[in-house]
Motif scaffolding. Structure first.
Motif, PDB file in Angstrom:
ATOM      1  N   LEU A  60       0.870  -1.172   0.000  1.00 15.93           N
ATOM      2  CA  LEU A  60       0.000   0.000   0.000  1.00 15.93           C
ATOM      3  C   LEU A  60       0.909   1.225   0.000  1.00 15.93           C
ATOM      4  O   LEU A  60       1.710   1.402   0.930  1.00 15.93           O
ATOM      5  CB  LEU A  60      -0.890   0.024   1.251  1.00 15.93           C
ATOM      6  N   ILE A  61       0.821   2.033  -1.041  1.00 12.14           N
ATOM      7  CA  ILE A  61       1.645   3.253  -1.093  1.00 12.14           C
ATOM      8  C   ILE A  61       0.744   4.396  -0.622  1.00 12.14           C
ATOM      9  O   ILE A  61      -0.165   4.818  -1.340  1.00 12.14           O
ATOM     10  CB  ILE A  61       2.193   3.519  -2.512  1.00 12.14           C
ATOM     11  N   ALA A  62       0.996   4.835   0.613  1.00 11.47           N
ATOM     12  CA  ALA A  62       0.099   5.794   1.275  1.00 11.47           C
ATOM     13  C   ALA A  62       0.756   7.164   1.301  1.00 11.47           C
ATOM     14  O   ALA A  62       1.743   7.375   2.011  1.00 11.47           O
ATOM     15  CB  ALA A  62      -0.189   5.314   2.700  1.00 11.47           C
ATOM     16  N   SER A  63       0.220   8.081   0.541  1.00 14.99           N
ATOM     17  CA  SER A  63       0.774   9.435   0.537  1.00 14.99           C
ATOM     18  C   SER A  63      -0.281  10.388   0.003  1.00 14.99           C
ATOM     19  O   SER A  63      -0.690  10.268  -1.153  1.00 14.99           O
ATOM     20  CB  SER A  63       2.032   9.504  -0.340  1.00 14.99           C
ATOM     21  N   LYS A  64      -0.682  11.313   0.840  1.00 15.29           N
ATOM     22  CA  LYS A  64      -1.690  12.278   0.395  1.00 15.29           C
ATOM     23  C   LYS A  64      -1.209  12.990  -0.873  1.00 15.29           C
ATOM     24  O   LYS A  64      -1.925  13.112  -1.841  1.00 15.29           O
ATOM     25  CB  LYS A  64      -1.959  13.282   1.521  1.00 15.29           C
ATOM     26  N   SER A  65       0.039  13.442  -0.849  1.00 11.69           N
ATOM     27  CA  SER A  65       0.557  14.227  -1.970  1.00 11.69           C
ATOM     28  C   SER A  65       1.133  13.354  -3.088  1.00 11.69           C
ATOM     29  O   SER A  65       1.253  13.781  -4.221  1.00 11.69           O
ATOM     30  CB  SER A  65       1.660  15.155  -1.463  1.00 11.69           C
ATOM     31  N   PHE A  66       1.535  12.142  -2.752  1.00 14.18           N
ATOM     32  CA  PHE A  66       2.264  11.249  -3.648  1.00 14.18           C
ATOM     33  C   PHE A  66       3.541  11.910  -4.183  1.00 14.18           C
ATOM     34  O   PHE A  66       3.989  11.651  -5.293  1.00 14.18           O
ATOM     35  CB  PHE A  66       1.401  10.741  -4.811  1.00 14.18           C
ATOM     36  N   THR A  67       4.119  12.776  -3.351  1.00 21.44           N
ATOM     37  CA  THR A  67       5.399  13.391  -3.738  1.00 21.44           C
ATOM     38  C   THR A  67       6.413  13.308  -2.599  1.00 21.44           C
ATOM     39  O   THR A  67       7.575  13.688  -2.791  1.00 21.44           O
ATOM     40  CB  THR A  67       5.227  14.894  -4.079  1.00 21.44           C
ATOM     41  N   THR A  68       6.005  12.884  -1.420  1.00 18.93           N
ATOM     42  CA  THR A  68       6.906  12.910  -0.258  1.00 18.93           C
ATOM     43  C   THR A  68       8.137  12.048  -0.541  1.00 18.93           C
ATOM     44  O   THR A  68       8.025  10.863  -0.888  1.00 18.93           O
ATOM     45  CB  THR A  68       6.150  12.422   0.989  1.00 18.93           C
ATOM     46  N   ALA A  69       9.314  12.677  -0.379  1.00 17.67           N
ATOM     47  CA  ALA A  69      10.555  12.049  -0.863  1.00 17.67           C
ATOM     48  C   ALA A  69      10.782  10.664  -0.257  1.00 17.67           C
ATOM     49  O   ALA A  69      11.107   9.706  -0.974  1.00 17.67           O
ATOM     50  CB  ALA A  69      11.733  12.970  -0.526  1.00 17.67           C
ATOM     51  N   GLU A  70      10.604  10.540   1.049  1.00 15.52           N
ATOM     52  CA  GLU A  70      10.872   9.254   1.714  1.00 15.52           C
ATOM     53  C   GLU A  70       9.954   8.160   1.163  1.00 15.52           C
ATOM     54  O   GLU A  70      10.392   7.049   0.841  1.00 15.52           O
ATOM     55  CB  GLU A  70      10.640   9.364   3.225  1.00 15.52           C
ATOM     56  N   THR A  71       8.682   8.501   1.047  1.00 16.87           N
ATOM     57  CA  THR A  71       7.700   7.508   0.589  1.00 16.87           C
ATOM     58  C   THR A  71       7.968   7.127  -0.855  1.00 16.87           C
ATOM     59  O   THR A  71       7.885   5.948  -1.236  1.00 16.87           O
ATOM     60  CB  THR A  71       6.274   8.073   0.757  1.00 16.87           C
ATOM     61  N   MET A  72       8.314   8.124  -1.673  1.00 13.44           N
ATOM     62  CA  MET A  72       8.546   7.817  -3.083  1.00 13.44           C
ATOM     63  C   MET A  72       9.775   6.929  -3.262  1.00 13.44           C
ATOM     64  O   MET A  72       9.755   5.978  -4.051  1.00 13.44           O
ATOM     65  CB  MET A  72       8.700   9.128  -3.887  1.00 13.44           C
ATOM     66  N   LEU A  73      10.834   7.221  -2.489  1.00 18.20           N
ATOM     67  CA  LEU A  73      12.035   6.383  -2.618  1.00 18.20           C
ATOM     68  C   LEU A  73      11.728   4.953  -2.158  1.00 18.20           C
ATOM     69  O   LEU A  73      12.085   3.966  -2.822  1.00 18.20           O
ATOM     70  CB  LEU A  73      13.191   6.997  -1.808  1.00 18.20           C
ATOM     71  N   ASN A  74      11.045   4.833  -1.031  1.00 13.96           N
ATOM     72  CA  ASN A  74      10.682   3.491  -0.555  1.00 13.96           C
ATOM     73  C   ASN A  74       9.765   2.774  -1.557  1.00 13.96           C
ATOM     74  O   ASN A  74       9.904   1.574  -1.788  1.00 13.96           O
ATOM     75  CB  ASN A  74       9.990   3.579   0.811  1.00 13.96           C
ATOM     76  N   ALA A  75       8.826   3.525  -2.135  1.00 18.13           N
ATOM     77  CA  ALA A  75       7.885   2.900  -3.084  1.00 18.13           C
ATOM     78  C   ALA A  75       8.634   2.425  -4.333  1.00 18.13           C
ATOM     79  O   ALA A  75       8.395   1.316  -4.828  1.00 18.13           O
ATOM     80  CB  ALA A  75       6.796   3.901  -3.469  1.00 18.13           C
ATOM     81  N   HIS A  76       9.558   3.243  -4.838  1.00 18.27           N
ATOM     82  CA  HIS A  76      10.323   2.828  -6.022  1.00 18.27           C
ATOM     83  C   HIS A  76      11.182   1.610  -5.701  1.00 18.27           C
ATOM     84  O   HIS A  76      11.292   0.685  -6.513  1.00 18.27           O
ATOM     85  CB  HIS A  76      11.195   3.984  -6.545  1.00 18.27           C
ATOM     86  N   SER A  77      11.780   1.600  -4.507  1.00 20.65           N
ATOM     87  CA  SER A  77      12.623   0.454  -4.139  1.00 20.65           C
ATOM     88  C   SER A  77      11.772  -0.798  -3.980  1.00 20.65           C
ATOM     89  O   SER A  77      12.193  -1.899  -4.357  1.00 20.65           O
ATOM     90  CB  SER A  77      13.379   0.740  -2.841  1.00 20.65           C
ATOM     91  N   ALA A  78      10.572  -0.648  -3.428  1.00 18.56           N
ATOM     92  CA  ALA A  78       9.688  -1.814  -3.258  1.00 18.56           C
ATOM     93  C   ALA A  78       9.285  -2.355  -4.635  1.00 18.56           C
ATOM     94  O   ALA A  78       9.270  -3.572  -4.864  1.00 18.56           O
ATOM     95  CB  ALA A  78       8.442  -1.415  -2.461  1.00 18.56           C
ATOM     96  N   ARG A  79       8.996  -1.442  -5.558  1.00 16.38           N
ATOM     97  CA  ARG A  79       8.618  -1.900  -6.905  1.00 16.38           C
ATOM     98  C   ARG A  79       9.794  -2.600  -7.590  1.00 16.38           C
ATOM     99  O   ARG A  79       9.616  -3.653  -8.221  1.00 16.38           O
ATOM    100  CB  ARG A  79       8.126  -0.724  -7.751  1.00 16.38           C
TER     101      ARG A  79
END
Ligand code: F6P
Length: 516
Positions: free
Chosen positions: A187-206
Motif C-alpha cells: 500500500l503506497i500511502a501518501s496524500k501528496s504522492f510526492t513525499t521524498a521518503e515515501t517515493m524512494l521506498n515505493a520505487h525500491s519496493a517496486r
C-alpha cells in the motif's frame, strides 16, 4: 491558584472538587482534578475561550468553511466518520444549514468508504495474501500503525502487517527479507504522492518486486496491478508511478487527521469492515459531543483549555504521555505529530508574532516501563511536568490477572505524584503536588479508540483556536525538505559556494574514506 495551589489541601477543603473537575464523555472518563487549577480557573479559561471565539471557530469547521486559510482548505476529517444521515449531528443547527456541497461531500465519503471496505474484505478473504506492507510517513503512517497495533486482538492472525516509513533502507530492507512478491500487497500511502521518503521506498519496493518474480504486465498472475494499491489525493501521480488501483480522498483531510480516510485501508484490512465502522462510530460520538456540548461539560474544550493553562499560565514546557497499555505503545509518537505539527507555531492567523508559548513538547512511554526509567525525574526532579495517564478498565484477552497490576500502578503513580512523601529524609522525600490527568477507557476496543483519538484531535484544535494559530498547516516541515534537496544537487554538481562551514565540513566528511 496555579503553581501555589496545594492539591492535597484543595481536596481536603473542597469535597466537590472531584465531581467538578471530572467527567464522563463518550467512551472516555476523564479525571482533571489532580491538575494545578480550580473550578474558578476553568471559568476564567472559558471566558478566555469565549473572547477568542473558540465556539465560532469550531462551528466554522463544522460548516465546511476554509479555516485552513494558508492553504485555502476546509478541515473536515470529522466528516469521514459522520453517518450518511448526519447521525448524532443531524439536528445540529450548523448541519441543518449545510448546502449542497457538504451533502455531496458526505455522499462521496460514503462511496469511497464502501469501496475501501469492499477492498479490505476481498483482501481478508484472499488466503494468498499473507503480508501487507504499508509505505508512508507522518500522517500516512502513524495513525494506521497506532490503530493496527492497538487493536491487535482484532487482527486476523493469518496476515502480517508491516509499516515502513523511514527512508533508512534498513526498515524496508528488513521487511523485504521476510516477504514474497506473490503473497504481499504493497500500500503506497501518501496524500501528496510526492513525499521524498515515501517515493524512494515505493520505487525500491517496486524494483524489488520486479526483480523477484513480479511483473509489470497487468495480465500476469503476480502483477503490479494486483499487488500495489495507492492511497492518495494525487491519482495522476499514482497512475504515473504505474499503480492502477487507487483509493482517493480529499484535500480537506489533513495528513495527521487522515486515518479515517483511504489512508485507513491497512486498518480495515487488519480488523475488518465491521470493526472499522465501530472505530468511526466511536469517533463520531466524540465529534457530536465536541460540536454540541456546552463548554463547561465539553471534554475536548476542557482539555484544550487545560493545555493552554499548563503551557502559558504555569509555564510547563512539556507533557508526559503515559499509556498504561501495551497496545497504545505508539500513541505518543502519534500524538507528537498531532500536537506538535499542529500547534508548534509562533505566528497567528493574522500574521502576528505570538507573545506566549504554544505546543509543549509531548513525550512518554507506556507504563509500567516508564516507571523504571524517567518517573524518578517526575517525582523528584527540579522540573514539574504534567503527566497524562491513559488506562483501561478491561484488560483484553491475555493474562487478565496482569491487568489489575497494570492499572493499579497507573492510579498509584498519579496518587504518588500528588501526595509525594515527606519526613523520610531529604533524599527520599518527594515534594508531591505534581499535576496529572487521568483518562480511563472501558476497553481498548475500536469504538473507544476512535473516541480517544477524536478527543485528542479536537483538544488540539481548541488550544490552537485560543492561540489564534492555524493548526492545519505545517510550513516549517518544508524548509528541511528543501535544503536536503539542495544538498543532493550540490553533491552531484560539487558546487559548495556560500555553504556554511559546518554544513560543508559534514558533507566533506561523507565523501572521505572512514577514519576509524
Ligand atoms: O510532515 C509533513 C507532512 O506533510 C505531514 O503533514 C504528512 O502527514 C506527511 O508529511 C506525509 O505526507 P504525504 O501523505 O503527502 O506523503
Amino acid at each position: 491558584m496555579g503553581r501555589h495551589l496545594d492539591l492535597r489541601q484543595a481536596f481536603a477543603h473542597h469535597p466537590e472538587r472531584l465531581s467538578q473537575l471530572s467527567q464522563q464523555a463518550p467512551y472516555v472518563f476523564a479525571d482533571l482534578s489532580k491538575n494545578l487549577w480550580q473550578p474558578q480557573t476553568e471559568q476564567l479559561l472559558a471566558d478566555l475561550a469565549h473572547s477568542c471565539g473558540v465556539t465560532e471557530q469550531r462551528d466554522a469547521m463544522l460548516s465546511g468553511a476554509p479555516i485552513n486559510a494558508s492553504e485555502q482548505r476546509a478541515v473536515m476529517h470529522w466528516l469521514l466518520r459522520t453517518p450518511q444521515d448526519g447521525g448524532l449531528l443531524q439536528d445540529h443547527p450548523v448541519v441543518q444549514q449545510w448546502g449542497g456541497g457538504m451533502v455531496q461531500a458526505l455522499a462521496q465519503v460514503h462511496q469511497t468508504l464502501e469501496a475501501m471496505l469492499d477492498l479490505a474484505e476481498q483482501v481478508r478473504a484472499d488466503a494468498r495474501i499473507t503480508d501487507v506492507v504499508n509505505i508512508g510517513i507522518g500522517g500516512s503512517h502513524l495513525g494506521p500503525e497506532v490503530v493496527v497495533q492497538a487493536l491487535e486482538d482484532w487482527v486476523d492472525a493469518g496476515t502480517q502487517f508491516h509499516f515502513v516509513s523511514n527512508v533508512d533502507g534498513h526498515e524496508l530492507g528488513h521487511v523485504l527479507r521476510r516477504v514474497r512478491p506473490e503473497s504481499t500487497l504493497f500500500l503506497i500511502a501518501s496524500k501528496s504522492f510526492t513525499t521524498a521518503e515515501t517515493m524512494l521506498n515505493a520505487h525500491s519496493a517496486r524494483a524489488w518486486f520486479l526483480a523477484h518474480g513480479g511483473s509489470a504486465d497487468a495480465d500476469a498472475a503476480c502483477s503490479i496491478d494486483r499487488h500495489f494499491v495507492a492511497l492518495t489525493t494525487n491519482v495522476q501521480a499514482a497512475a504515473e508511478f504505474g499503480i492502477s488501483r487507487t483509493l482517493g480522498f480529499w484535500d480537506w483531510v489533513g495528513g495527521r487527521f487522515s486515518l479515517w480516510s483511504a489512508i485507513g485501508l491497512p486498518i480495515a484490512m487488519a480488523i475488518g469492515a465491521a470493526q472499522f465502522r465501530q472505530l468511526l462510530q466511536g469517533a463520531h460520538a466524540m465529534d457530536a459531543h465536541f460540536f454540541s456540548a456546552a463548554p463547561a461539560v465539553n471534554l475536548p474544550m476542557r482539555l484544550g483549555l487545560l493545555d493552554v493553562w499548563n503551557r502559558d499560565f504555569l509555564g510547563f514546557g512539556s507533557r508526559c504521555i503515559a499509556p498504561y497499555s501495551h497496545g497504545l505503545r505508539r500513541l505518543t509518537a502519534y500524538l507528537q505529530q498531532l500536537e506538535m505539527e499542529s500547534n508548534g507555531k509562533r505566528i497567528t492567523r493574522d500574521g502576528q508574532v505570538l507573545e506566549v508559548p504554544t505546543a509543549p513538547v509531548v513525550w512518554g512511554e507506556p507504563g509500567t516501563n516508564g516507571q523504571h526509567a524517567f518517573f524518578q525525574m517526575l517525582h523528584q526532579g527540579q522540573d514539574t511536568i504534567p503527566v497524562e495517564f491513559i488506562a483501561l478498565r478491561d484488560g483484553g484477552k491475555y493474562l487478565g490477572a496482569h491487568h489489575q497490576s497494570l492499572v493499579i500502578n497507573a492510579i498509584a503513580q498519579a496518587q504518588a505524584l500528588m501526595l509525594g512523601r515527606q519526613g523520610e529524609g531529604a533524599e527520599r522525600d518527594c515534594p508531591g503536588n505534581r499535576p496529572s490527568t487521568f483518562l480511563l477507557l472501558q476497553a481498548l476496543d475500536p469504538a473507544s479508540l476512535g473516541a480517544l483519538i477524536a478527543l485528542y484531535e479536537h483538544r488540539v484544535f481548541v488550544a490552537g483556536a485560543v492561540w489564534g494559530i492555524n493548526s492545519f498547516d505545517q510550513w516549517g516541515v518544508e524548509l528541511g525538505k528543501k535544503l536536503a534537496q539542495e544538498l543532493r544537487a550540490r553533491q552531484q554538481s560539487d558546487d559548495w559556494a556560500e555553504v556554511d562551514p559546518s554544513t560543508l565540513a559534514l558533507m566533506q566528511r561523507l565523501a572521505e574514506s572512514p577514519t576509524h
